[in-house]
Scaffold this motif. Sequence first.
Motif, PDB file in Angstrom:
ATOM      1  N   ARG A 111       0.918  -1.209  -0.068  1.00  0.00           N
ATOM      2  CA  ARG A 111      -0.089   0.094  -0.102  1.00  0.00           C
ATOM      3  C   ARG A 111       0.745   1.239  -0.035  1.00  0.00           C
ATOM      4  O   ARG A 111       0.477   2.083  -0.758  1.00  0.00           O
ATOM      5  N   LEU A 112       1.960   1.356   0.528  1.00  0.00           N
ATOM      6  CA  LEU A 112       3.048   2.284   0.793  1.00  0.00           C
ATOM      7  C   LEU A 112       3.441   2.755  -0.614  1.00  0.00           C
ATOM      8  O   LEU A 112       3.551   3.663  -1.177  1.00  0.00           O
ATOM      9  N   ILE A 113       3.762   1.707  -1.280  1.00  0.00           N
ATOM     10  CA  ILE A 113       4.243   1.446  -2.742  1.00  0.00           C
ATOM     11  C   ILE A 113       3.115   2.432  -3.746  1.00  0.00           C
ATOM     12  O   ILE A 113       3.499   3.296  -4.566  1.00  0.00           O
ATOM     13  N   THR A 114       2.200   1.717  -3.578  1.00  0.00           N
ATOM     14  CA  THR A 114       0.958   2.177  -4.500  1.00  0.00           C
ATOM     15  C   THR A 114       0.691   3.628  -4.231  1.00  0.00           C
ATOM     16  O   THR A 114       0.087   4.405  -5.099  1.00  0.00           O
ATOM     17  N   GLU A 115       0.317   3.820  -2.861  1.00  0.00           N
ATOM     18  CA  GLU A 115       0.327   5.489  -2.649  1.00  0.00           C
ATOM     19  C   GLU A 115       1.526   6.370  -2.981  1.00  0.00           C
ATOM     20  O   GLU A 115       1.118   7.427  -3.665  1.00  0.00           O
ATOM     21  N   ARG A 116       2.748   5.795  -2.989  1.00  0.00           N
ATOM     22  CA  ARG A 116       3.865   6.629  -3.386  1.00  0.00           C
ATOM     23  C   ARG A 116       3.791   7.036  -5.170  1.00  0.00           C
ATOM     24  O   ARG A 116       4.161   7.807  -5.444  1.00  0.00           O
ATOM     25  N   TYR A 117       3.309   5.949  -5.707  1.00  0.00           N
ATOM     26  CA  TYR A 117       3.384   6.119  -7.093  1.00  0.00           C
ATOM     27  C   TYR A 117       1.840   6.013  -7.750  1.00  0.00           C
ATOM     28  O   TYR A 117       1.922   5.955  -9.008  1.00  0.00           O
ATOM     29  N   ALA A 118       0.890   6.373  -7.015  1.00  0.00           N
ATOM     30  CA  ALA A 118      -0.179   6.545  -7.570  1.00  0.00           C
ATOM     31  C   ALA A 118      -0.601   7.551  -8.651  1.00  0.00           C
ATOM     32  O   ALA A 118      -1.190   7.011  -9.634  1.00  0.00           O
ATOM     33  N   PRO A 119       0.231   8.753  -8.489  1.00  0.00           N
ATOM     34  CA  PRO A 119       0.008   9.928  -9.610  1.00  0.00           C
ATOM     35  C   PRO A 119       0.535   9.120 -11.050  1.00  0.00           C
ATOM     36  O   PRO A 119       0.118   9.335 -12.167  1.00  0.00           O
ATOM     37  N   LEU A 120       1.790   8.454 -10.679  1.00  0.00           N
ATOM     38  CA  LEU A 120       2.308   7.775 -12.099  1.00  0.00           C
ATOM     39  C   LEU A 120       1.515   6.739 -12.782  1.00  0.00           C
ATOM     40  O   LEU A 120       1.563   6.632 -13.770  1.00  0.00           O
ATOM     41  N   MET A 121       0.942   5.907 -11.755  1.00  0.00           N
ATOM     42  CA  MET A 121      -0.070   4.938 -12.186  1.00  0.00           C
ATOM     43  C   MET A 121      -1.184   5.371 -12.745  1.00  0.00           C
ATOM     44  O   MET A 121      -1.427   4.822 -13.990  1.00  0.00           O
ATOM     45  N   LYS A 122      -1.725   6.425 -12.665  1.00  0.00           N
ATOM     46  CA  LYS A 122      -2.943   6.911 -13.127  1.00  0.00           C
ATOM     47  C   LYS A 122      -2.462   7.539 -14.539  1.00  0.00           C
ATOM     48  O   LYS A 122      -3.287   7.319 -15.367  1.00  0.00           O
ATOM     49  N   PHE A 123      -1.309   8.422 -14.558  1.00  0.00           N
ATOM     50  CA  PHE A 123      -0.721   8.611 -15.744  1.00  0.00           C
ATOM     51  C   PHE A 123      -0.572   7.738 -16.832  1.00  0.00           C
ATOM     52  O   PHE A 123      -0.840   7.717 -18.104  1.00  0.00           O
ATOM     53  N   LEU A 124       0.230   6.575 -16.384  1.00  0.00           N
ATOM     54  CA  LEU A 124       0.507   5.374 -17.372  1.00  0.00           C
ATOM     55  C   LEU A 124      -1.012   4.687 -17.729  1.00  0.00           C
ATOM     56  O   LEU A 124      -1.103   4.331 -18.980  1.00  0.00           O
ATOM     57  N   GLN A 125      -1.946   4.700 -16.972  1.00  0.00           N
ATOM     58  CA  GLN A 125      -3.214   4.021 -17.318  1.00  0.00           C
ATOM     59  C   GLN A 125      -3.984   4.911 -18.284  1.00  0.00           C
ATOM     60  O   GLN A 125      -4.368   4.469 -19.223  1.00  0.00           O
ATOM     61  N   ALA A 126      -3.921   6.264 -18.015  1.00  0.00           N
ATOM     62  CA  ALA A 126      -4.585   7.043 -18.969  1.00  0.00           C
ATOM     63  C   ALA A 126      -4.095   7.053 -20.264  1.00  0.00           C
ATOM     64  O   ALA A 126      -4.592   7.174 -21.405  1.00  0.00           O
ATOM     65  N   ALA A 127      -2.629   6.854 -20.476  1.00  0.00           N
ATOM     66  CA  ALA A 127      -1.953   6.747 -21.575  1.00  0.00           C
ATOM     67  C   ALA A 127      -1.876   5.561 -22.187  1.00  0.00           C
ATOM     68  O   ALA A 127      -1.003   5.144 -23.275  1.00  0.00           O
ATOM     69  N   ARG A 128      -2.781   4.557 -21.626  1.00  0.00           N
ATOM     70  CA  ARG A 128      -2.687   3.073 -22.139  1.00  0.00           C
ATOM     71  C   ARG A 128      -1.564   2.464 -22.313  1.00  0.00           C
ATOM     72  O   ARG A 128      -1.254   1.627 -23.158  1.00  0.00           O
ATOM     73  N   VAL A 129      -0.456   2.714 -21.118  1.00  0.00           N
ATOM     74  CA  VAL A 129       0.856   2.140 -21.069  1.00  0.00           C
ATOM     75  C   VAL A 129       0.612   1.100 -19.885  1.00  0.00           C
ATOM     76  O   VAL A 129       0.445   1.459 -18.723  1.00  0.00           O
ATOM     77  N   PRO A 130       1.346  -0.153 -20.263  1.00  0.00           N
ATOM     78  CA  PRO A 130       1.128  -1.177 -19.081  1.00  0.00           C
ATOM     79  C   PRO A 130       2.068  -0.683 -17.819  1.00  0.00           C
ATOM     80  O   PRO A 130       3.032  -0.064 -18.110  1.00  0.00           O
ATOM     81  N   LEU A 131       1.499  -0.997 -16.893  1.00  0.00           N
ATOM     82  CA  LEU A 131       2.307  -0.702 -15.574  1.00  0.00           C
ATOM     83  C   LEU A 131       3.379  -1.537 -15.551  1.00  0.00           C
ATOM     84  O   LEU A 131       3.378  -2.693 -15.957  1.00  0.00           O
ATOM     85  N   PRO A 132       4.503  -1.328 -14.941  1.00  0.00           N
ATOM     86  CA  PRO A 132       5.649  -1.909 -14.675  1.00  0.00           C
ATOM     87  C   PRO A 132       5.002  -3.200 -13.690  1.00  0.00           C
ATOM     88  O   PRO A 132       4.165  -3.125 -12.857  1.00  0.00           O
ATOM     89  N   THR A 133       5.639  -4.372 -13.839  1.00  0.00           N
ATOM     90  CA  THR A 133       5.311  -5.430 -13.220  1.00  0.00           C
ATOM     91  C   THR A 133       4.969  -5.501 -11.728  1.00  0.00           C
ATOM     92  O   THR A 133       4.066  -5.864 -10.950  1.00  0.00           O
ATOM     93  N   ALA A 134       6.110  -4.950 -11.022  1.00  0.00           N
ATOM     94  CA  ALA A 134       6.080  -4.759  -9.795  1.00  0.00           C
ATOM     95  C   ALA A 134       4.894  -3.872  -8.946  1.00  0.00           C
ATOM     96  O   ALA A 134       4.435  -4.137  -8.132  1.00  0.00           O
ATOM     97  N   LEU A 135       4.650  -2.870  -9.975  1.00  0.00           N
ATOM     98  CA  LEU A 135       3.435  -1.952  -9.587  1.00  0.00           C
ATOM     99  C   LEU A 135       2.136  -2.528  -9.776  1.00  0.00           C
ATOM    100  O   LEU A 135       1.342  -2.564  -8.927  1.00  0.00           O
ATOM    101  N   ASP A 136       2.001  -3.358 -10.817  1.00  0.00           N
ATOM    102  CA  ASP A 136       0.859  -4.238 -11.204  1.00  0.00           C
ATOM    103  C   ASP A 136       0.714  -4.988 -10.279  1.00  0.00           C
ATOM    104  O   ASP A 136      -0.609  -5.147  -9.573  1.00  0.00           O
TER     105      ASP A 136
END
Length: 728
Positions: A554-579
């Motif tokens: 949860r600490l990881i996902t909260e830390r990288y939440a903005p990046l994850m939303k940007f990648l999802q909006a750009a239809r770019v697959p998440l890095p495996t670790a974040l996924d």
Amino acid sequence: MESDRVSRQNYSGHGSALAQVYNHIILPLANSRDKKTQVFWGIRDFEHRFGRAPEGMWLSETAADTETLDMLAQHGLKFTILAPSQASHAREIGKRTWRDVNGVRIDPTRAYLMRLPSRRTINVFFYDGPVSQAIAFERLLSNGENFARRLVGSFDDGRSWDQLVHIATDGESYGHHHRHGEMALAYALHYLESKKLARLTNYGEFLEKHPPTHEVRIHEKSAWSCVHGVGRWMADCGCNSGGHPGWNQAWRNPLRNTLDWLRDELAPLFESKAREYLRDPWAARNEYISIILDRSQENREKFLAEHASRSLKEEERVTVFELLELQRHAMLMYTSCGWFFDELTGIETVQVVQYAARALQLAGEIFQRDFEPAFLERFAAARSNLPEHSDGRSIYGKFVKPAMIDWPKAVAHYAISCLFQQYAQQTRIFSFTFEDEHRQLLSSGKTRLAVGRAKVTSEITHESQVLAYAILHMGEHNLTGGVRRFDSPEAYDAMFREIKTAYESADFPQTIRLMDHHFGQADYSLSSLFKDEQRHILNEILASTREDLENRFRLITERYAPLMKFLQAARVPLPTALDVASELVLHGDIRRHLAADTLDIERLRSLLQEAQAYGDRVLDSDLSFAVKTKMEQMMRRLSEHPEEVELMKSIELLAELVMPLPLGLNLWKVQNSYWEMLQSMFPHFRKRAAEGDETAQAWAARFVSLGDRLGFARQQVEPATVPLKAAA
């Protein structure tokens, strides 16, 4: 029991339930004494469950010989059911000429009389072979109407007598081997009755109204699942499951020979020892079924009053029940499935050897003699098809010996369990009762220590011992401990003080050294737990581990939440670790929301919508189980508090959310709860609604709406009848 009562109402006082050979022994291969006990126990067990004497008995695998059938008749049983291939000759009663009916040429539509050498008689029904075969192997249960028509097709207009069409199959066919097979059976019976294609009956009623007009002879030592008689349970006859064409079943013969040796070795010792306490040891063994069915102290006293030859001391009473348990396991070890399948290491075969091991264990305690070496010498002749398992001796060491429970192992289980759950001073676990004489639980950081002394009593034999224990849990699966008897309270107290002092000083190496000193090399661990409890405790350990992982992720996902939303909006697959991290956190969030006392439906809806993007990585069997459990809890609460309309609405909203998801939900308990409310509560609310009660009208409308969500269909029927019907 209730269905048997209803069948007696429907079928002229004859119940449809059948007794069975007590623990599925192949009776033609049993000695006369075991035949008698198995039939006697089967009858008494039936009477205990159904409150009446049985009319018929199902023989294991329909295995029969003349002595077996005579044993049934001797005990007042009127009939049994056999395979058509077991009939050899038949004739009309009063006629002299026998007709050869070998090759499955017996007419299965009537009852037959069999005359026995003792001048007794028994009635025999031979089931319809082709239809029974079609159920098992031709997918006849895939359609209830076709099933009904196939049954009707077995009637022959050329016969001038009332015909009985009946089948015999494994119970597993209906739902296990063939999914929804039980529904096909129910529909077929409904179709037959509603279309008036046939009249339903049972064997007892048919026999009363249509006594046998023909008599029969059978093939000795024959059964329904072995074309070689009863070879499947004693030899490499060629009958097997067919799944391993390169394997053989030569192990069957040495297995049976080994068990026969053990039975015959123990029988005279049992008789001699038991005669010290009991008037008739074998009669007492027969009546022991009354204790198996009710192990209360009152019933034990009654049993001893009837069978003991004198007043017995407590230790003598223990010996009596140990002797009788020995005999019980000496019959359990012949349970037929031990020989049925392909391999010596199969769970069924290992189980019958475990029964034998318990007989060996009891015999060693009672007669102060080790029978195990001679047993293993014979069992070694049984060879596994799997090279890594070698023979019976190796299999005994790998799969049987570790499963045996002695007094220290029982106490080790209790002591380890103490670390993970709260016990009262007296606790029952499986067939043991544990009573604390002293117990102290200590904790330091992630470690825990349990030290105590407990009296353990077998609820089977009433034997008891007092043993001390010390168990240290270092976190996760790391656990060690010992169990032993201390000769004096002073020795126990000294051990307790030393271990406690070392532990409270956080000197864990010294704690372990002291445990080894006082208990010998500590050799108990999580693997010492009984299997069911082992899974429970491992689940607790895994739950804390999962919670720890979720918090880290949860600490990881909260830390990288903005990046994850940007990648999802750009239809770019998440890095495996974040996924993986976001997947685990999402899964945990859904489970927590389902476990909450009050459902936040909108938040749960949002989470489930998000989960659909992950598919079965989040919507998995664990989540399916969590949903099922939640809905069962809510329906159970609703049945206890039916006036809670908001609760009903929550169940409906939850069903609306989860039913379309690919969770493979098993909601039969939920649907059964709804069905019971439909019959017991809905008519009352519907009556009030019809009288103008607005509260009842709202309740009834909501209840019908919930039924829609749970897969029930609406029907307009009279208020006195059930208003809804389960959809197929």
